[in-house]
Design a protein around this motif. Sequence first.
Motif, PDB file in Angstrom:
ATOM      1  N   GLY A  26      16.443 -15.575   0.436  1.00 31.07           N
ATOM      2  CA  GLY A  26      15.091 -15.976   0.808  1.00 31.07           C
ATOM      3  C   GLY A  26      14.356 -15.016   1.726  1.00 31.07           C
ATOM      4  N   ILE A  27      14.862 -13.798   1.876  1.00 27.88           N
ATOM      5  CA  ILE A  27      14.173 -12.826   2.731  1.00 27.88           C
ATOM      6  C   ILE A  27      13.004 -12.191   1.975  1.00 27.88           C
ATOM      7  N   VAL A  28      13.281 -11.795   0.740  1.00 25.28           N
ATOM      8  CA  VAL A  28      12.263 -11.125  -0.080  1.00 25.28           C
ATOM      9  C   VAL A  28      12.036 -11.950  -1.346  1.00 25.28           C
ATOM     10  N   LYS A  29      10.784 -12.037  -1.771  1.00 26.29           N
ATOM     11  CA  LYS A  29      10.483 -12.842  -2.967  1.00 26.29           C
ATOM     12  C   LYS A  29      11.003 -12.192  -4.241  1.00 26.29           C
ATOM     13  N   ASP A  30      10.599 -10.999  -4.519  1.00 27.53           N
ATOM     14  CA  ASP A  30      10.962 -10.381  -5.782  1.00 27.53           C
ATOM     15  C   ASP A  30      11.352  -8.930  -5.486  1.00 27.53           C
ATOM     16  N   TYR A  31      12.618  -8.748  -5.125  1.00 26.39           N
ATOM     17  CA  TYR A  31      13.048  -7.414  -4.671  1.00 26.39           C
ATOM     18  C   TYR A  31      12.822  -6.334  -5.717  1.00 26.39           C
ATOM     19  N   GLU A  32      12.934  -6.728  -7.003  1.00 22.73           N
ATOM     20  CA  GLU A  32      12.766  -5.760  -8.102  1.00 22.73           C
ATOM     21  C   GLU A  32      11.454  -4.986  -8.031  1.00 22.73           C
ATOM     22  N   ARG A  33      10.457  -5.561  -7.336  1.00 22.66           N
ATOM     23  CA  ARG A  33       9.171  -4.858  -7.214  1.00 22.66           C
ATOM     24  C   ARG A  33       9.327  -3.480  -6.577  1.00 22.66           C
ATOM     25  N   ILE A  34      10.429  -3.266  -5.856  1.00 23.12           N
ATOM     26  CA  ILE A  34      10.658  -1.969  -5.224  1.00 23.12           C
ATOM     27  C   ILE A  34      10.618  -0.838  -6.255  1.00 23.12           C
ATOM     28  N   ARG A  35      11.069  -1.161  -7.490  1.00 22.51           N
ATOM     29  CA  ARG A  35      11.111  -0.145  -8.548  1.00 22.51           C
ATOM     30  C   ARG A  35       9.734   0.304  -9.007  1.00 22.51           C
ATOM     31  N   ASP A  36       8.714  -0.506  -8.704  1.00 25.75           N
ATOM     32  CA  ASP A  36       7.342  -0.139  -9.094  1.00 25.75           C
ATOM     33  C   ASP A  36       6.615   0.582  -7.961  1.00 25.75           C
ATOM     34  N   LYS A  37       7.297   0.826  -6.856  1.00 25.09           N
ATOM     35  CA  LYS A  37       6.609   1.410  -5.705  1.00 25.09           C
ATOM     36  C   LYS A  37       6.738   2.929  -5.662  1.00 25.09           C
ATOM     37  N   THR A  38       5.631   3.541  -5.257  1.00 28.73           N
ATOM     38  CA  THR A  38       5.596   4.992  -5.077  1.00 28.73           C
ATOM     39  C   THR A  38       5.320   5.279  -3.607  1.00 28.73           C
ATOM     40  N   VAL A  39       6.161   6.101  -3.012  1.00 28.41           N
ATOM     41  CA  VAL A  39       5.992   6.441  -1.599  1.00 28.41           C
ATOM     42  C   VAL A  39       5.903   7.955  -1.449  1.00 28.41           C
ATOM     43  N   ALA A  40       4.924   8.415  -0.681  1.00 25.22           N
ATOM     44  CA  ALA A  40       4.811   9.840  -0.368  1.00 25.22           C
ATOM     45  C   ALA A  40       5.362  10.075   1.031  1.00 25.22           C
ATOM     46  N   ILE A  41       6.250  11.040   1.174  1.00 26.29           N
ATOM     47  CA  ILE A  41       6.805  11.370   2.485  1.00 26.29           C
ATOM     48  C   ILE A  41       6.392  12.793   2.831  1.00 26.29           C
ATOM     49  N   ALA A 231       8.164   0.011   6.189  1.00 24.63           N
ATOM     50  CA  ALA A 231       7.653   0.322   4.848  1.00 24.63           C
ATOM     51  C   ALA A 231       8.088  -0.751   3.844  1.00 24.63           C
ATOM     52  N   LEU A 232       9.346  -1.179   3.919  1.00 23.24           N
ATOM     53  CA  LEU A 232       9.847  -2.216   3.010  1.00 23.24           C
ATOM     54  C   LEU A 232       9.115  -3.538   3.256  1.00 23.24           C
ATOM     55  N   LYS A 233       8.946  -3.889   4.536  1.00 29.22           N
ATOM     56  CA  LYS A 233       8.256  -5.139   4.862  1.00 29.22           C
ATOM     57  C   LYS A 233       6.821  -5.108   4.341  1.00 29.22           C
ATOM     58  N   HIS A 234       6.183  -3.962   4.525  1.00 31.62           N
ATOM     59  CA  HIS A 234       4.799  -3.821   4.075  1.00 31.62           C
ATOM     60  C   HIS A 234       4.692  -3.897   2.545  1.00 31.62           C
ATOM     61  N   MET A 235       5.573  -3.189   1.859  1.00 34.27           N
ATOM     62  CA  MET A 235       5.447  -3.098   0.391  1.00 34.27           C
ATOM     63  C   MET A 235       5.932  -4.361  -0.309  1.00 34.27           C
ATOM     64  N   LEU A 236       6.927  -5.037   0.265  1.00 31.76           N
ATOM     65  CA  LEU A 236       7.502  -6.217  -0.394  1.00 31.76           C
ATOM     66  C   LEU A 236       7.080  -7.517   0.284  1.00 31.76           C
ATOM     67  N   ASP A 237       6.119  -7.425   1.184  1.00 38.78           N
ATOM     68  CA  ASP A 237       5.525  -8.603   1.836  1.00 38.78           C
ATOM     69  C   ASP A 237       6.533  -9.545   2.479  1.00 38.78           C
ATOM     70  N   PHE A 238       7.335  -9.044   3.384  1.00 37.14           N
ATOM     71  CA  PHE A 238       8.160  -9.971   4.168  1.00 37.14           C
ATOM     72  C   PHE A 238       8.074  -9.598   5.642  1.00 37.14           C
ATOM     73  N   GLY A 239       8.248 -10.591   6.496  1.00 40.03           N
ATOM     74  CA  GLY A 239       8.160 -10.349   7.940  1.00 40.03           C
ATOM     75  C   GLY A 239       6.773  -9.894   8.347  1.00 40.03           C
ATOM     76  N   THR A 240       6.683  -9.341   9.542  1.00 40.10           N
ATOM     77  CA  THR A 240       5.402  -8.791   9.985  1.00 40.10           C
ATOM     78  C   THR A 240       5.605  -7.326  10.336  1.00 40.10           C
ATOM     79  N   VAL A 241       4.557  -6.562  10.154  1.00 42.46           N
ATOM     80  CA  VAL A 241       4.607  -5.136  10.481  1.00 42.46           C
ATOM     81  C   VAL A 241       3.707  -4.908  11.695  1.00 42.46           C
ATOM     82  N   SER A 242       4.277  -4.466  12.795  1.00 40.20           N
ATOM     83  CA  SER A 242       3.469  -4.196  13.992  1.00 40.20           C
ATOM     84  C   SER A 242       2.578  -2.986  13.741  1.00 40.20           C
ATOM     85  N   LYS A 243       1.411  -2.997  14.372  1.00 38.32           N
ATOM     86  CA  LYS A 243       0.531  -1.839  14.247  1.00 38.32           C
ATOM     87  C   LYS A 243       1.158  -0.632  14.954  1.00 38.32           C
ATOM     88  N   TYR A 244       1.866  -0.920  16.029  1.00 36.21           N
ATOM     89  CA  TYR A 244       2.531   0.145  16.777  1.00 36.21           C
ATOM     90  C   TYR A 244       3.863  -0.391  17.285  1.00 36.21           C
TER      91      TYR A 244
END
Length: 291
Positions: A26-41, A231-244
């Motif tokens: 119950g932490i993440v709704k649909d973890y598989e969505r990670i495969r559709d994500k593109t991240v630039a580093i 980044a994971l929390k932001h992309m997969l919508d779980f928890g909160t992401v602090s601004k700083y």
Amino acid sequence: SKIEKMSGEVVDSNPYSRLMALQRMGIVKDYERIRDKTVAIVGVGGVGSVAAEMLTRCGVGRLLIYDYDKVELANMNRLFFRPEHCGLTKTDAAKKTLQEINPDVEVESYTMNITNLQGFEAFKASLLGPDGASSRVDLVLSCVDNYEARITINQVCLELEQTWMESGVSEDAVSGHIQLLVPGESACFQCVPPLVVASGVDERTLKREGVCAASLPTTMGIVAGLLVQAALKHMLDFGTVSKYLGYSSLKDFFPTMEIKPSTACVNPLCRERQAEAEARHNTPEALAARA
Ligand code: ATP
Ligand code: ZN
């Protein structure tokens, strides 16, 4: 996909079951969505290379990696790169290693300086999707170590309305921070000078010329972990992401804060994005939703 063990045995690699457990618990709704994500580093040094490895092991769909530097023996006090990589560009060495770890991740390697005029345009173009106007990237992670490169990322992300995260490690190697930047919605890199942001943490992320900065694989690994967790929390919508989120290792202090955009920001595009955000928040639909 199949992997060959050192013993020669060929087995099915299934690195995902432990990750999928996040969903069962119950932490993440649909973890598989990670495969559709593109991240630039941007920057695959002490923080960026570790962040890239973490995202690779989490099964991200595509990674775009940027760096102009080569691997040197002097980098061996950090994680990820190995002595046999010396002389290769960081981007090519990283691409090779990341694809060995997880062949399902598409890695695009950009060996370039993003700050010169040509680099700026090439960096921006590489983020664009098929429509040639909007970004194809879910998140940009800044893992560079200088002010100029951060200003460039800030500008490109403001132009493309691209959410990004900034990271930094102090010159004395014992503190660091991550920051979430959503054009118009949160402070841009130029809204608040970093030294003001960092009050409370001994933060000197801006390298001075001619100073040999200290560096610890621990602090860089921790900052990379904080960055990829956000980044994971932001992309997969779980928890909160602090601004700083700051990290001060001497005091085990992790301050968080909200950083609002400044109406007096020196960057006119930031002020424009703030006005657009304001308009978005005040449409009849948005007002009704909040009522
Ligand atoms: P050192 O602290 O010894 O200088 P470093 O340059 O590897 O080491 P890190 O903090 O480990 O520093 O990583 C920052 C990374 O960002 C480096 O690999 C650097 O090459 C990269 N980088 C910095 N500026 C740019 C830029 N303008 N374009 C592309 N990559 C950049
Ligand atoms: Zn701003």
